[in-house]
Scaffold this active site. Sequence first.
Site, PDB file in Angstrom:
ATOM      1  N   GLY A 121      67.547  88.400 173.366  1.00 20.70           N
ATOM      2  CA  GLY A 121      68.798  88.038 172.715  1.00 20.70           C
ATOM      3  C   GLY A 121      68.815  87.972 171.206  1.00 20.70           C
ATOM      4  O   GLY A 121      69.884  87.764 170.621  1.00 20.70           O
ATOM      5  N   ARG A 163      67.479  94.642 172.059  1.00 18.50           N
ATOM      6  CA  ARG A 163      68.216  95.096 170.878  1.00 18.50           C
ATOM      7  C   ARG A 163      67.407  94.986 169.587  1.00 18.50           C
ATOM      8  O   ARG A 163      67.440  95.881 168.746  1.00 18.50           O
ATOM      9  CB  ARG A 163      69.488  94.236 170.746  1.00 18.50           C
ATOM     10  N   CYS A 175      90.078 110.927 177.401  1.00 16.39           N
ATOM     11  CA  CYS A 175      91.484 110.647 177.696  1.00 16.39           C
ATOM     12  C   CYS A 175      91.692 109.179 178.044  1.00 16.39           C
ATOM     13  O   CYS A 175      91.997 108.831 179.188  1.00 16.39           O
ATOM     14  CB  CYS A 175      91.964 111.545 178.824  1.00 16.39           C
TER      15      CYS A 175
HETATM   16  N1  LLP Z   1      66.512  89.419 179.185  1.00 14.91           N
HETATM   17  C1  LLP Z   1      67.566  89.303 180.021  1.00 14.91           C
HETATM   18  C2  LLP Z   1      67.417  88.525 181.247  1.00 14.91           C
HETATM   19  C3  LLP Z   1      68.781  89.925 179.695  1.00 14.91           C
HETATM   20  O1  LLP Z   1      69.821  89.797 180.508  1.00 14.91           O
HETATM   21  C4  LLP Z   1      68.887  90.679 178.489  1.00 14.91           C
HETATM   22  C5  LLP Z   1      70.127  91.343 178.138  1.00 14.91           C
HETATM   23  C6  LLP Z   1      67.750  90.778 177.671  1.00 14.91           C
HETATM   24  C7  LLP Z   1      66.581  90.125 178.048  1.00 14.91           C
HETATM   25  C8  LLP Z   1      67.746  91.556 176.396  1.00 14.91           C
HETATM   26  O2  LLP Z   1      68.656  91.049 175.458  1.00 14.91           O
HETATM   27  P1  LLP Z   1      68.644  91.617 173.962  1.00 14.91           P
HETATM   28  O3  LLP Z   1      67.348  91.204 173.315  1.00 14.91           O
HETATM   29  O4  LLP Z   1      68.764  93.097 174.013  1.00 14.91           O
HETATM   30  O5  LLP Z   1      69.832  90.987 173.349  1.00 14.91           O
HETATM   31  N2  LLP Z   1      75.288  95.729 176.658  1.00 14.91           N
HETATM   32  C9  LLP Z   1      75.418  94.610 175.753  1.00 14.91           C
HETATM   33  C10 LLP Z   1      74.224  93.680 175.837  1.00 14.91           C
HETATM   34  C11 LLP Z   1      73.974  93.182 177.236  1.00 14.91           C
HETATM   35  C12 LLP Z   1      72.751  92.327 177.306  1.00 14.91           C
HETATM   36  C13 LLP Z   1      72.391  92.027 178.705  1.00 14.91           C
HETATM   37  N3  LLP Z   1      71.186  91.292 178.853  1.00 14.91           N
HETATM   38  C14 LLP Z   1      75.618  95.123 174.344  1.00 14.91           C
HETATM   39  O6  LLP Z   1      75.700  96.336 174.152  1.00 14.91           O
HETATM   40  O7  LLP Z   1      75.755  94.328 173.406  1.00 14.91           O
END
Ligand code: LLP
Length: 417
Positions: A239, A285, A351
């Site tokens: 996150g 991310r 579209c």
């Molecule tokens: N761990 C779990 C259990 C998760 O659900 C997620 C992301 C992560 C790790 C990784 O999170 P990050 O470090 O990437 O923030 N599609 C959305 C983001 C969805 C995130 C879902 N879970 C976007 O494009 O912003």
Amino acid sequence: MNQFNYRNGELYCENMPVKALAEKFGTPLYIYSKNMIIDKFKAIDEAFSSVKHTICFAMKANSNMEILKLMASLGAGGDVVSGGELYLALKAGIPANKIVYASVGKTDAEIKFAIESGIMAFNVESEAELEVMNQIAISMGKKAPVAIRINPDIDVHGHPYISTGKSINKFGIDIDKAFDVFLRAKEMAGIEIVGVHSHIGSQILNMDYYDAEAKKLYEFVTRLTDAGINIQHIDIGGGLGVHYPDIIPEYAEEKNDVPQPAQLANRVIDVLAPLGLEIVFEPGRSIVGEAGALIAQVVYIKHSRDTKFIVVDAGMNDLIRPSLYEAYHQIVPTTYMDDKFEIADVVGPICETGDFLAKGRKLPAVQRGDYLAVMTAGAYGYSLASNYNSRPRPAEVWVDGENAELIREREKVEDWG
Ligand code: LLP
């Protein structure tokens, strides 16, 4: 270090002009800076170096095979959410004992596959799942390694679609009930309790939320230990937010102060280190987001009453984040001519009215044939791409210094019929 920079008005990714990549490989095109991915991973790994830790790359952000192999070579583990991701992680050489598996809907076949593979832990999301896992493990004569995912009820105030740690979200087990679930799990012959897991959301910029999460985890683990349940690791989820950058500052509409990995790690370590357990972090991310861009070519300029539309050849099927989350991505020309700007909507060919990359955006005047780079598209870009409108998904290229390598071919419609 940001590897996307202008040199004499030309946008570069590392030492390659982006325009040359677009001309060579065609558009829409995802490009990544390999060295930026490496640097991001190392900074996170280093931030946790004072404690035993595993950095499990959240593959949902980007599961390109070459990127996964790079992660494996750097010593990363994997955070997977499907049998498909588990398969790819293993194929890329990520050791099974560094793979954690979350998902509210793991199927029997996926559970079996993961037990057979010898993963580090299932992040279990419900009691029903725990029961099924227990039965499957017993039938296989094995024990399933389990970290129960607690829902800590922390609101990180992000976009509602990417918030996960509030009690109204479908993820994890309510923190008030989770303790009893651990007690039950302890009695199950097919379950080995190895850890506790939580994940509070994505694109988090305020480190106070991690502090709050760590404190809840600390209290919870202490309760477990007092009850004779000893675990090996605490998984804090992923996150960490990224910078949606401003490589042409005068055109940046959104600026965010992005915390460095050490700021996160220090807050978490301060609270959790006294427990002496391994810490698992699941960044997606923050490893690949800033290291990627989507390159599109301007197809038409169109004026409609008061709105100027820049129609490009990349659409919501290639990058859905603006349409789905109203996400901001800076858009810059690959050749920066002057500082005259206009206000325009950057739209794709799909579209759907919701098919846009930017709305009411301040942009240098561009013409048909020019290329635009949609920045910070390395995470949840290609991995969320689709074939909507029967559009083949783009090619992916990564750059290492002066070298550019195709790491996924563009799809072809001919393959479908
Ligand atoms: N761990 C779990 C259990 C998760 O659900 C997620 C992301 C992560 C790790 C990784 O999170 P990050 O470090 O990437 O923030 N599609 C959305 C983001 C969805 C995130 C879902 N879970 C976007 O494009 O912003």
